[in-house]
Design an enzyme around this catalytic site. Sequence first.
Site, PDB file in Angstrom:
ATOM      1  N   SER A  44       0.826  -1.202   0.000  1.00  0.00           N
ATOM      2  CA  SER A  44       0.000   0.000   0.000  1.00  0.00           C
ATOM      3  C   SER A  44       0.870   1.265   0.000  1.00  0.00           C
ATOM      4  O   SER A  44       1.704   1.442  -0.887  1.00  0.00           O
ATOM      5  CB  SER A  44      -0.971  -0.042   1.184  1.00  0.00           C
TER       6      SER A  44
ATOM      7  N   ASP B 272      -9.591  -4.668  -5.263  1.00  0.00           N
ATOM      8  CA  ASP B 272      -8.954  -3.481  -4.692  1.00  0.00           C
ATOM      9  C   ASP B 272      -9.204  -2.283  -5.604  1.00  0.00           C
ATOM     10  O   ASP B 272      -8.917  -2.342  -6.811  1.00  0.00           O
ATOM     11  CB  ASP B 272      -7.457  -3.741  -4.551  1.00  0.00           C
TER      12      ASP B 272
ATOM     13  N   HIS C 236      -7.759  -5.335  -0.860  1.00  0.00           N
ATOM     14  CA  HIS C 236      -6.515  -4.661  -0.524  1.00  0.00           C
ATOM     15  C   HIS C 236      -5.820  -5.292   0.684  1.00  0.00           C
ATOM     16  O   HIS C 236      -6.396  -5.405   1.766  1.00  0.00           O
ATOM     17  CB  HIS C 236      -6.827  -3.187  -0.241  1.00  0.00           C
TER      18      HIS C 236
END
Length: 302
Positions: free
Chosen positions: A162, A244, A276
């Site tokens: 991320s 995601d 995610h």
Amino acid sequence: MASSNTEIAHEFPPFFRVFKDGRVERLMIPHDPPPLHPKPGVEYKDVVISSETGVSARVFFPKIDGPDQKLPLLIHYHGGGFCAGSPFDSVTHNYLTSLVAAANLIAVSVDYRLAPEHPLPIAYDDSWAALQWISSHANGSGPEPLFNNHVDFGRVFLVGESAGANIAQHVAVRAGVTGLGGVKPVGLILAHPFFVGKEPDKMIEFLYPSCSRVNDDPKLNPNVDPNLSKMGCERVLVFVAEKDWLKSRGVGYCETLGKIGWTGAVELMENEGEDHCFHLFNSDSEKAEMLMKRTVSFINQE
């Protein structure tokens, strides 16, 4: 009228809210954090990178087989939207413990300072300073004996998930542009990377007040980085997840690498049916195990 210590000035769920008196309340801290899951043969220690800034790191390492053993080094930057997460939380700790056990390497996770108390680009600068500190051990005279004696600085990998993937990508480019005293990362592993898109991102704008246009900042949007082709590694592995909302940005990043003349190899792997960073929160699932195996294979390939 509510007093300033209870009246909310800004709120960005699920990450944090800011009160009018300047106090920050983080919303992602669990009341009962999950336990640490030790792995046989894997130990850890915490190190100070800069006493001036307070930046530190957690180092994970397997059993060392003799004084001359050299192992690959994985440098990890945690996710959390630049405002949450830590090398010391159970999510990061458990993931890296498992990875060290599976790949037989040394891993170091950097505790860069978090926004909004420390606005961007501080996280990038801390992360680059940590990479320089780690690289200072390449000649065998750094402050951490484990790195001096047992890291193979010809097999260094940068990894993040991320926002941490965003940071890892940035320091890889910076390493290619400025150099690291002879240390060149071999590979870059980005799990479900966060890059800004064309649409406004109010939270990032709040976290990065000195930037007038976050969508055009090369740290946040590598697609506009004039130095991207100079990225200092040979191989890139990008994971995206089917569900995601950031998937298209990871795919677009891979496409950009193929267009700009970067000479390395890039591989894209999609985690079908997943969202995610699922592999951190459901690490025992079959697809999380597949992601782990592909990561280990990428690190250990000759």
